[in-house]
Structure formats: structure tokens, C-alpha cells
Design an enzyme around this catalytic site. Structure first.
Site, PDB file in Angstrom:
ATOM      1  N   CYS A 147       0.859  -1.167   0.070  1.00 36.76           N
ATOM      2  CA  CYS A 147       0.113  -0.029   0.069  1.00 36.76           C
ATOM      3  C   CYS A 147       0.961   1.377  -0.079  1.00 36.76           C
ATOM      4  O   CYS A 147       1.395   1.393  -0.963  1.00 36.76           O
ATOM      5  CB  CYS A 147      -1.138   0.154   1.170  1.00 36.76           C
ATOM      6  SG  CYS A 147      -2.326   1.233   1.154  1.00 36.76           S
ATOM      7  N   GLU A 198      -1.845  -9.077   3.950  1.00 36.47           N
ATOM      8  CA  GLU A 198      -1.954  -9.458   5.355  1.00 36.47           C
ATOM      9  C   GLU A 198      -3.245  -9.794   5.936  1.00 36.47           C
ATOM     10  O   GLU A 198      -3.308 -10.509   7.012  1.00 36.47           O
ATOM     11  CB  GLU A 198      -1.017  -8.667   6.481  1.00 36.47           C
ATOM     12  CG  GLU A 198      -1.767  -7.376   6.623  1.00 36.47           C
ATOM     13  CD  GLU A 198      -1.258  -6.136   5.482  1.00 36.47           C
ATOM     14  OE1 GLU A 198      -1.384  -4.994   5.791  1.00 36.47           O
ATOM     15  OE2 GLU A 198      -1.068  -6.714   4.399  1.00 36.47           O
ATOM     16  N   HIS A 234      -3.637  -5.184   0.556  1.00 42.09           N
ATOM     17  CA  HIS A 234      -3.117  -5.634   1.749  1.00 42.09           C
ATOM     18  C   HIS A 234      -3.112  -7.212   1.752  1.00 42.09           C
ATOM     19  O   HIS A 234      -4.187  -7.641   2.056  1.00 42.09           O
ATOM     20  CB  HIS A 234      -3.804  -5.184   2.982  1.00 42.09           C
ATOM     21  CG  HIS A 234      -3.776  -3.461   3.166  1.00 42.09           C
ATOM     22  ND1 HIS A 234      -2.797  -3.207   3.984  1.00 42.09           N
ATOM     23  CD2 HIS A 234      -4.224  -2.611   2.640  1.00 42.09           C
ATOM     24  CE1 HIS A 234      -2.555  -1.930   4.064  1.00 42.09           C
ATOM     25  NE2 HIS A 234      -3.494  -1.495   3.176  1.00 42.09           N
TER      26      HIS A 234
END
EC number: 6.3.5.2
Length: 518
Positions: free
Chosen positions: A85, A177, A175
Site C-alpha cells: 500500500c 496480510e 493488503h
């Protein structure tokens, strides 16, 4: 108490709310990682000597004057770097690309179309296919630095995934994660285990051995004091320290009269009788309950309990005499927050811990868990052989039942609450639900209602039941019990606990509510 690790990933934090999630994903691969704020990134690189670097997201805009950057040195170290990001955007800007405010902002679910095969996608995503990802950006890359190519695009980000595979520099606008990016963890595994060629041999067994050696080196022949509550963190600290230094350790259990049913005795039986740890049991219930008498303000209750805890602990430590070290169960999220890129969040409630003790008592700190997340502490507890009833137990607040008794706390109300709470947890365990629930407990409300029992009228307290699911306690949803479970549990509480004639279930999520009622 820092421990050296040969294969380490450095995560540079630019203030993202999910930076810790990146670290947990990397740790779950068996690879050690550390999070450092961008202000300390250069120092962190020199200290850690990482084998790979991950640049986090951020609430900042790359376009704003004075917005943070990564040290240029990381792009010149010949180690893999992954930008996520905001991390993608600063990688591009710092290496000669361009970023602009996007006409179409992307927040939430988006779809990434894979344009080219890449080592980052290998075995996970294929060229020409489309996959769900999670976006959170207003700015976007508009021109790539020299040496980069586009490997994935989305509707709002024409450079949603890019790579310079010669220099092993990768960056994504989404993202990976978060769980909403399907197979995002596998992309991180590709970066850490394949592209960076890290071994994944970090484990609780190795952490245990290294930590014991570090404790012995730091403490030497000195004596250590440890506050023991029976919670997961203090239990693991006590057993780990005892394994390292034996009788140099003395634990203190301050029994404030606000613990759950039989809890103090369970702690004494396990740690004093089973582990043979020197344990001083201070029954200070009268002191605490007298000080709390008539107090209805939750913040004042917390502060009274915290102040008295420190006074009692300090007095007992003086009686022991000669201790140089104080053990604390500081965890890695506490360390990250204390030096975070943005700063600590607003205090919603005062936290009850022993944070004020070292300064007052002029003692050195030993913090053997300061590099671990909560789930890793539980794993270490298993490695140390602690019983499941201790390492798997739900979180319990330092002020204990005082904050589950809204309004004034009395001995009578505490006894009623203890019995109701014990029945509730017993039913949860019988139903096999305990491990599915993050936290469950009873609350005794400062409200009495009319009831009918037998041929008589009753006017007794209302008991609220609370159960939530959560990953880290930062947000939570109420647990969706079936009505049969609630009916059975309510009937037991009303029939077996004198003083309760009505049971309700709390269906509030966090936010807007908090998990505890006070």
C-alpha cells in the site's frame, strides 16, 4: 532483553492499523521478524541486519509535504524488499516513479487481474486470472521506476502489483496480510520463504532455550520478584524464570478478593505445590474491599485497585529484601505501541498493571516475553508444560470482578457473581465451546427485578452473560449461542444462585461497546 536471530525480517511501520498483522503472518511461518517505526528504521537495520524488509501501509499521503520515507539504504543492500500500500508508493517515488491522487479511491473488496507471472505469485495466482484482494487507498502509482514491470492491475490501480525481479523489489497496492485478500498469506510466504530464501526454523523451543540463557546472563546470581495472578502472561513468565534461575525467583500473589471462584487456591496448588516455586500469598481482600466501599465510578475503582496493588506489592517486596530485578509480562504489542510511528491511541480505560512499580522501587526489569505476541505466549506455555487450564484460559482483567459488578462492590454481590460466573463457564465447557470463544463472563447488574419462585415473590439481581469472538481483542462480535444453551444456563443460575432471579444475554459488538462493561 533482546535475542539474536540469524534470519530476520524487518517490518518498517508507517502507522498502519494492520502492521502487527504482517508481523504475526511472518512469525507464523517460523521466521522471526521485528517491527520498527519509520523514524528508527536506519537504526533498526543496523541493529537487526535483516535478510528482508517489508514496508507497511500508512494513514499518510505520499503526496503531502513531509510525509515519511524509507531509508534509501534498504534499496541498496541487495536484500528483498516488499512494499504494501503506502509502502508500494514510497518505493516507487523514492526510486524515480510517480504517485498521484486517484480519481477512483478503493476501500474494501477489490479484484486484482494478474497480468504477468511472477515469483511473488508462483503456485498461488496465475496469469489471466482474477482474484479478490483488500484495498485501502486514495493515492495510486502513475509511473513506474526504471526496472519495474506491472504484474497485476485493478479497476482503481493500474499498477496494483509491480516487480523488479533483478533487484528482488516487489510492491502491491492491496493488503496481503488481511484475511479478506484471498491467499494473501501465501503471497507473503512466497516473499519470505522463496524470494528471500529464509529457513522458517524459529520456534518456541529455540526461543525458550535462548531466553533462558539470556535471563541467566542478565540476572546472574541476583534475586527476582514476579507478580503472579494466574493469568497466561504472568504464569508463563513465572515458569520460564523458575526454569532459568530456580530459587532466585520469588513470586507474589496479591489476592485482592476480586478473583474468580477457587482461583487463588488453583494458583497456589499449581505453582507452589507442583512447580515448587517460592510463592507468597497475600490475602488483602479486606483492604481492597474496604477501600472500594460505596465507590460507583468505574475509573475510580480501577485506580483504587491499581494504587493498592502497588502499595501491597511494594510492602511485600521490602519484607523479602535483596531483590534487584522485577519480572513483568510485557508483550510485543506493548513494545510496538510504546514506540509506534503515530503514537499511542486514546485511553478508553485505565489499564491495571505493574507499570509504575520499577520506578518507585528502583528495580531493574526483566521482561522475557517482550518479543512475543499473545498467541506465541500460549505456545511458549505449552512448550513449558503448563496445563491447558492456565494457558488456554480467557483474558481476565487486573481489577477482577470489581469491574463486572457495575456500581458499588460488596462482599455479598461478589459471592453471587462468583457462583453465577462459575456455572456459566461450566456450561460453556460442557458444551465444548470454551476454545471457540475469546472471552466469556457474567456481570451482576446494579438492578433488581420482581420474580416469582414457588408461591413467593422475589426481588433480586439481574445477571448479564457476555461472550465474544475476537482475534486480538481490538474488535469483537458477540457469540451466537443457540437458545437451548442460553435457556439451560439461565435456569441453572437462577435455581442454584441465591440473589439472582433474571438472566439476560449481551449482544453488543465492539465497537460500539467494549468487551468489559466497565
Amino acid at each position: 532483553m533482546s535475542i539474536s536471530h540469524s534470519d530476520t525480517v524487518l517490518i518498517i511501520d508507517f502507522g498502519s492499523q494492520v502492521t502487527q498483522l504482517i508481523a504475526r503472518r511472518v512469525r507464523a511461518m517460523g521466521v522471526y521478524c521485528e517491527v520498527v517505526p519509520f523514524q528508527l528504521a536506519l537504526e533498526g537495520m543496523q541493529r537487526i541486519k535483516p535478510k528482508a524488509v517489508i514496508l507497511s501501509g500508512s494513514p499518510y499521503s505520499v503526496i503531502d509535504e513531509g510525509s515519511p520515507r524509507a531509508p534509501m539504504e534498504i534499496f541498496e543492500m541487495d536484500i528483498p524488499v516488499l512494499g504494501i500500500c503506502y509502502g508500494q508508493q514510497i518505493m516507487c517515488v523514492q526510486l524515480g516513479g510517480k504517485v498521484a491522487s486517484g480519481h477512483e479511491r478503493e476501500f474494501g473488496r477489490a479484484f486484482l487481474e494478474v497480468q504477468e507471472n511472477s515469483a511473488l505469485f508462483e503456485g498461488v495466482w496465475e496469469k489471466g486470472s482474477c482474484y479478490q484482494v483488500w484495498m485501502s487507498h486514495g493515492d495510486r502509482v502513475t509511473a513506474l521506476p526504471e526496472g519495474f514491470r506491472v504484474i497485476g492491475t485493478s479497476k482503481g490501480a493500474p499498477y496494483a502489483a509491480i516487480a523488479d525481479e533483478k533487484r528482488r523489489l516487489y510492491a502491491v497496492q492491496f493488503h496481503p496480510e488481511v484475511v479478506h485478500t484471498l491467499d494473501g498469506t501465501k503471497l507473503l510466504q512466497n516473499f519470505v520463504l522463496k524470494i528471500s530464501n529464509l529457513k522458517g526454523n524459529w520456534s518456541m523451543a529455540s526461543y525458550r532455550e535462548q531466553t533462558i540463557a539470556k535471563i541467566r546472563q542478565k540476572v546472574g546470581k541476583s534475586r527476582v520478584i514476579c507478580g503472579l495472578s494466574g493469568g497466561v502472561d504472568s504464569s508463563v513468565v513465572a515458569v520460564l524464570l523458575h526454569e532459568a534461575i530456580g530459587d532466585q525467583l520469588t513470586c507474589i500473589l496479591v489476592d485482592h478478593g476480586l478473583m474468580r471462584k477457587n482461583e487463588a487456591q488453583e494458583v497456589l496448588t499449581l505453582f507452589r505445590d507442583h512447580y515448587n516455586i517460592k510463592l507468597i500469598h497475600v490475602n488483602a481482600a479486606n483492604m481492597f474491599l474496604n477501600a472500594l466501599e460505596g465507590e460507583i465510578d468505574p475509573e475510580k475503582k480501577r485506580k483504587t485497585i491499581g494504587r493498592l496493588f502497588i502499595e501491597v506489592f511494594e510492602e511485600e517486596t521490602k519484607k523479602i529484601g535483596g531483590a534487584e530485578f522485577l519480572a513483568q509480562g510485557t508483550l510485543y504489542p506493548d513494545v510496538i505501541e510504546s514506540i509506534s510511528a503515530i503514537g499511542k491511541s486514546v485511553t478508553i480505560k485505565s489499564h491495571h498493571n505493574v507499570g509504575g512499580l520499577p520506578e518507585r522501587m528502583n528495580m531493574k526489569l526483566v521482561e522475557p516475553l517482550r518479543e512475543l505476541f499473545k498467541d506465541e505466549v500460549r505456545s511458549l506455555g505449552k512448550e513449558l508444560g503448563l496445563p491447558e487450564q492456565f494457558i488456554g484460559r480467557h483474558p481476565f482483567p487486573g481489577p477482577g470482578l470489581a469491574i463486572r459488578c457495575p456500581g458499588a462492590v460488596t462482599r455479598e454481590k461478589l459471592e453471587i457473581l462468583r457462583e453465577a460466573d462459575a456455572i456459566y463457564l461450566d456450561e460453556i465447557r460442557k458444551a465444548g465451546l470454551y476454545d471457540e470463544i475469546w472471552q466469556a463472563f457474567a456481570i451482576l447488574l446494579p438492578v433488581q427485578t420482581v420474580g416469582v419462585m414457588g408461591d413467593g415473590r422475589t426481588y433480586e439481581f439481574v445477571c448479564a452473560l457476555r461472550a465474544v469472538t475476537s482475534v486480538d481483542g481490538m474488535s469483537a462480535d458477540f457469540y451466537p449461542y443457540d437458545m437451548e444453551f442460553l435457556s439451560k444456563t439461565a435456569a441453572r443460575i437462577i435455581n442454584e444462585v441465591r440473589g439472582i432471579n433474571r438472566v439476560v444475554y449481551d449482544v453488543t459488538s465492539k465497537p460500539p461497546g467494549t468487551i468489559e462493561w466497565e
